[in-house]
Structures are given as structure tokens and as C-alpha cells.
Design a protein around this motif. Sequence first.
Motif, PDB file in Angstrom:
ATOM      1  N   VAL A  19       0.843  -1.197   0.000  1.00  0.00           N
ATOM      2  CA  VAL A  19       0.000   0.000   0.000  1.00  0.00           C
ATOM      3  C   VAL A  19       0.884   1.255   0.000  1.00  0.00           C
ATOM      4  O   VAL A  19       0.458   2.311  -0.464  1.00  0.00           O
ATOM      5  CB  VAL A  19      -1.010  -0.028   1.185  1.00  0.00           C
ATOM      6  CG1 VAL A  19      -0.310  -0.085   2.534  1.00  0.00           C
ATOM      7  CG2 VAL A  19      -1.951   1.161   1.150  1.00  0.00           C
ATOM      8  N   LEU A  20       2.116   1.102   0.473  1.00  0.00           N
ATOM      9  CA  LEU A  20       3.018   2.257   0.506  1.00  0.00           C
ATOM     10  C   LEU A  20       4.452   1.771   0.281  1.00  0.00           C
ATOM     11  O   LEU A  20       4.895   0.827   0.945  1.00  0.00           O
ATOM     12  CB  LEU A  20       2.915   2.952   1.863  1.00  0.00           C
ATOM     13  CG  LEU A  20       3.704   4.237   2.042  1.00  0.00           C
ATOM     14  CD1 LEU A  20       3.035   5.397   1.304  1.00  0.00           C
ATOM     15  CD2 LEU A  20       3.814   4.594   3.523  1.00  0.00           C
ATOM     16  N   LEU A  45       5.214  -1.129   2.906  1.00  0.00           N
ATOM     17  CA  LEU A  45       4.138  -1.402   3.858  1.00  0.00           C
ATOM     18  C   LEU A  45       3.028  -2.120   3.114  1.00  0.00           C
ATOM     19  O   LEU A  45       2.576  -1.661   2.062  1.00  0.00           O
ATOM     20  CB  LEU A  45       3.640  -0.065   4.427  1.00  0.00           C
ATOM     21  CG  LEU A  45       2.507  -0.132   5.437  1.00  0.00           C
ATOM     22  CD1 LEU A  45       2.985  -0.739   6.748  1.00  0.00           C
ATOM     23  CD2 LEU A  45       1.948   1.280   5.695  1.00  0.00           C
ATOM     24  N   ARG A  47      -0.855  -3.950   2.854  1.00  0.00           N
ATOM     25  CA  ARG A  47      -2.214  -3.693   3.350  1.00  0.00           C
ATOM     26  C   ARG A  47      -2.475  -4.477   4.627  1.00  0.00           C
ATOM     27  O   ARG A  47      -2.205  -5.676   4.684  1.00  0.00           O
ATOM     28  CB  ARG A  47      -3.256  -4.106   2.307  1.00  0.00           C
ATOM     29  CG  ARG A  47      -3.281  -3.158   1.185  1.00  0.00           C
ATOM     30  CD  ARG A  47      -4.447  -3.344   0.236  1.00  0.00           C
ATOM     31  NE  ARG A  47      -4.277  -2.313  -0.758  1.00  0.00           N
ATOM     32  CZ  ARG A  47      -4.677  -1.058  -0.564  1.00  0.00           C
ATOM     33  NH1 ARG A  47      -5.350  -0.718   0.508  1.00  0.00           N
ATOM     34  NH2 ARG A  47      -4.430  -0.149  -1.473  1.00  0.00           N
ATOM     35  N   PHE A  85       2.163   5.694  -3.091  1.00  0.00           N
ATOM     36  CA  PHE A  85       0.987   5.144  -2.422  1.00  0.00           C
ATOM     37  C   PHE A  85       0.208   4.335  -3.447  1.00  0.00           C
ATOM     38  O   PHE A  85      -0.128   4.832  -4.527  1.00  0.00           O
ATOM     39  CB  PHE A  85       0.138   6.304  -1.890  1.00  0.00           C
ATOM     40  CG  PHE A  85      -1.056   5.859  -1.103  1.00  0.00           C
ATOM     41  CD1 PHE A  85      -0.954   5.608   0.260  1.00  0.00           C
ATOM     42  CD2 PHE A  85      -2.288   5.682  -1.723  1.00  0.00           C
ATOM     43  CE1 PHE A  85      -2.063   5.190   0.987  1.00  0.00           C
ATOM     44  CE2 PHE A  85      -3.397   5.259  -0.998  1.00  0.00           C
ATOM     45  CZ  PHE A  85      -3.278   5.020   0.362  1.00  0.00           C
ATOM     46  N   LEU A 111      -4.130   8.613   3.884  1.00  0.00           N
ATOM     47  CA  LEU A 111      -3.039   8.360   4.825  1.00  0.00           C
ATOM     48  C   LEU A 111      -3.141   9.402   5.928  1.00  0.00           C
ATOM     49  O   LEU A 111      -3.245  10.592   5.643  1.00  0.00           O
ATOM     50  CB  LEU A 111      -1.700   8.462   4.086  1.00  0.00           C
ATOM     51  CG  LEU A 111      -0.417   8.246   4.893  1.00  0.00           C
ATOM     52  CD1 LEU A 111       0.635   7.574   3.998  1.00  0.00           C
ATOM     53  CD2 LEU A 111       0.140   9.552   5.425  1.00  0.00           C
ATOM     54  N   GLN A 192      -6.205   4.286   4.416  1.00  0.00           N
ATOM     55  CA  GLN A 192      -5.608   2.961   4.179  1.00  0.00           C
ATOM     56  C   GLN A 192      -4.300   2.790   4.950  1.00  0.00           C
ATOM     57  O   GLN A 192      -3.832   1.679   5.151  1.00  0.00           O
ATOM     58  CB  GLN A 192      -5.386   2.776   2.676  1.00  0.00           C
ATOM     59  CG  GLN A 192      -6.714   2.758   1.904  1.00  0.00           C
ATOM     60  CD  GLN A 192      -6.532   2.987   0.414  1.00  0.00           C
ATOM     61  OE1 GLN A 192      -5.831   2.233  -0.252  1.00  0.00           O
ATOM     62  NE2 GLN A 192      -7.163   4.032  -0.107  1.00  0.00           N
ATOM     63  N   VAL A 193      -3.710   3.927   5.328  1.00  0.00           N
ATOM     64  CA  VAL A 193      -2.455   3.894   6.096  1.00  0.00           C
ATOM     65  C   VAL A 193      -2.530   4.894   7.240  1.00  0.00           C
ATOM     66  O   VAL A 193      -3.001   6.019   7.057  1.00  0.00           O
ATOM     67  CB  VAL A 193      -1.246   4.265   5.197  1.00  0.00           C
ATOM     68  CG1 VAL A 193       0.034   4.383   6.031  1.00  0.00           C
ATOM     69  CG2 VAL A 193      -1.055   3.249   4.080  1.00  0.00           C
ATOM     70  N   ARG A 219      -7.855  -2.430  13.110  1.00  0.00           N
ATOM     71  CA  ARG A 219      -7.101  -2.781  11.908  1.00  0.00           C
ATOM     72  C   ARG A 219      -7.742  -4.018  11.259  1.00  0.00           C
ATOM     73  O   ARG A 219      -7.913  -4.103  10.049  1.00  0.00           O
ATOM     74  CB  ARG A 219      -5.634  -3.053  12.288  1.00  0.00           C
ATOM     75  CG  ARG A 219      -4.686  -3.415  11.166  1.00  0.00           C
ATOM     76  CD  ARG A 219      -4.665  -4.883  10.805  1.00  0.00           C
ATOM     77  NE  ARG A 219      -4.389  -5.792  11.898  1.00  0.00           N
ATOM     78  CZ  ARG A 219      -3.204  -6.328  12.132  1.00  0.00           C
ATOM     79  NH1 ARG A 219      -2.190  -6.018  11.382  1.00  0.00           N
ATOM     80  NH2 ARG A 219      -3.053  -7.181  13.122  1.00  0.00           N
ATOM     81  N   TYR A 224      -6.806  -1.054   7.635  1.00  0.00           N
ATOM     82  CA  TYR A 224      -5.710  -0.116   7.394  1.00  0.00           C
ATOM     83  C   TYR A 224      -4.373  -0.749   7.786  1.00  0.00           C
ATOM     84  O   TYR A 224      -4.324  -1.713   8.551  1.00  0.00           O
ATOM     85  CB  TYR A 224      -5.918   1.197   8.159  1.00  0.00           C
ATOM     86  CG  TYR A 224      -6.190   1.054   9.647  1.00  0.00           C
ATOM     87  CD1 TYR A 224      -5.192   0.678  10.543  1.00  0.00           C
ATOM     88  CD2 TYR A 224      -7.463   1.305  10.165  1.00  0.00           C
ATOM     89  CE1 TYR A 224      -5.444   0.562  11.898  1.00  0.00           C
ATOM     90  CE2 TYR A 224      -7.734   1.182  11.521  1.00  0.00           C
ATOM     91  CZ  TYR A 224      -6.710   0.806  12.382  1.00  0.00           C
ATOM     92  OH  TYR A 224      -6.961   0.679  13.723  1.00  0.00           O
ATOM     93  N   ALA A 225      -3.304  -0.194   7.243  1.00  0.00           N
ATOM     94  CA  ALA A 225      -1.952  -0.590   7.649  1.00  0.00           C
ATOM     95  C   ALA A 225      -1.414   0.493   8.571  1.00  0.00           C
ATOM     96  O   ALA A 225      -1.822   1.648   8.495  1.00  0.00           O
ATOM     97  CB  ALA A 225      -1.066  -0.727   6.419  1.00  0.00           C
TER      98      ALA A 225
END
Length: 308
Positions: A19-20, A45, A47, A85, A111, A192-193, A219, A224-225
Amino acid sequence: MSTDTRPRPGGGPAAGSPVLTVDRLNVVYRVEPEVRAVRDVSLTLHRGEILGLAGESGCGKTTLAYAVNRLHRPPAEVVSGAVTFHDRDGTDIDLLALDREELRRFRWAKLSMVFQGAMNALNPVISVRAQLEDVLTTHEPRMRRRARRARCAEVLELVGVDPARMDGFPHEFSGGMRQRVMIAMALLLEPQVVLMDEPTTALDVVVQRGILDEVLRLRDEMGYAVVLITHDLPLLLELSDRIAVMLDGEVVEYAAAEEVYRRPAHAYTRRLLGSFPSLTGDRGAFVRSGAPADPSADPAPGGHDDHA
Ligand SMILES: Nc1ncnc2c1ncn2[C@@H]1O[C@H](COP(=O)(O)OP(=O)(O)OP(=O)(O)O)[C@@H](O)[C@H]1O
Ligand SMILES: [Mg+2]
């Protein structure tokens, strides 16, 4: 510790995918002499993952988080590298290329960040509700008043704050409750983060535990991460799927939490592990309540009924 054995729903269809991505990021402070606060940092990172970021004071954790969220200000400067992202819909967003308006729409929505010392960052003369609603008004200007209020109540309830108290002012809340409010704010738009910089350091152990268990439970629900920054290595080992250890701006260790614990690759990590008496006992006794990155591999974390 973990008593809850519910199957983990995971983070949606793409759980486990990146996700990142941070790629060879370099951040300096243009002061005399120049400080190379983040050096060639690369991290991915996934998900729904909890990525623990550890390292001694001044190693660059906050600088990294700020740069990722494009919150750094001069004299800090990103000199090279990329931050991407990977949005839920498949689009890749080059964070370092976003203009002001794009950034404004991106932050909080996709984010969000819980800042170091955040519980003292709430405005003392504005009600908790008004501060939460402000984020909604900025991002969803067409949202009706009643819906805004309902969403604020809903998210407060999620993090364990009685919504009946939302018209109160920050000083009427305990430190733990204020920190829960900050986490509510970070989750308001279902990002999402979430970057969490020492989210519970100022709190006592029981309150800290309650809050972090809540973050883990949500979570599992919201998918989300989290990038969780703290000096508390035993806590990170327990909660994180993977851990990155920074030293003087560099990531010197980056592996699954259990791997870092059992087979630390870097001498600095071994020293760090050795400095926590609770970790120097029987290494076979390693127990984690955080779920691993692979949702099919292990039961869910749990045991989160203590409220701050
Ligand atoms: N505004 C600034 N100007 C110059 N140097 C800075 C500035 N802010 C931070 N630094 C330096 O950058 C380095 C990284 O600092 P940073 O705050 O990112 O560390 P940290 O790992 O978050 O530390 P802590 O655990 O204490 O929060 C340190 O050497 C710090 O002194
Ligand atoms: Mg810091």
C-alpha cells in the motif's frame, strides 16, 4: 495476552499487497553542519500490516514519517528517492509530486498520522466534536450536519470514547482519552495507512495497552496498515508484523518481528534487544498477539476489553 481466536477478515480483496513504498529516500536538514536524518531508506508497507519502526532518539523516525506524509518543512528537504501510495483502486500515487490541493485531499483521507505528543495537540478552547467535524468539513464539504455528527459519534465509539462526551473540551479528558480522540481523528475518513509516532508513550502501561489493542482490533475491521513508531522494542516485537530498526538515519534491520527477535542481523539490533531485560530471558518464549502479514497463517489478536 491473545485469547481471541476469531478468523481474521483481513484488509479487503487486496490484503497483503503493498500500500506504501518508500524507495531510497534521503532527507536532510539544511543546517550547518548538514544533518542527513534519513539515508537511503527503502520500506514496503503491505495492506493491513503493522510495521514497527524502532531506533534510539534522533535516529530519524519522525523525520521519515513527516517526509512520507509531505509534512516536512525547511530546513528539512527531501533530496532524493520516491514515496508511492498504491491506492485501493489500483492507481499509484507519487506522493512527492502532489501539489498542495492534491495533498490536502490525500492527507487524512488515504493516509493519516497520529503525531508524537498528539494528545497535547488538540485545541483547548474548541470542543472535541468541533475539532473532529473540522476534518470532515474540509474533506467532505457536502456532508450534512447530522451525518457529520453521526460519523464523529461513530468513530469516537470505535476507539472507546463515550460519544456523549463529544461536546466537551480537551482538558476535560484524561491523557488516554485525548489520545483516543486523536486516533479517532486519524480514522475518521477510513484511511488505508495510519502513521503513529509514539502514540502512547506518555501514558501508563495499562492505558497504553488498551489503546494499542483497540488499534489492532480496528485494523482487523477496517483493514488499514500502520507504521508504529516507538522506542519500546518489546512492545513492537509483540504487536508488529515486521520491524525496521533505524540507526543514524539508516534502516539497518528490516524483517519479520519474530525474525528480528530470534536472529537479529545487525549488531545494533542485538544491543537494542539486550537493553530490554524482559527480552533477554528465554528466547524460545517468544509470544506475539499481533497477527502476521499472512492472514491465513495465524489467529487474530485479542484481549482488548480494558478501556483507558
Ligand atoms: N529542525 C531541525 N533542524 C535540524 N536538525 C533537526 C531538526 N529536526 C530534527 N533534526 C535532527 O534530525 C535527526 C532526526 O531527528 P528525528 O526527530 O527524526 O528523530 P526521532 O528518531 O524521531 O527521535 P525521537 O525518538 O527522539 O522522537 C536528529 O539528529 C535531529 O537532531
Ligand atoms: Mg520522533
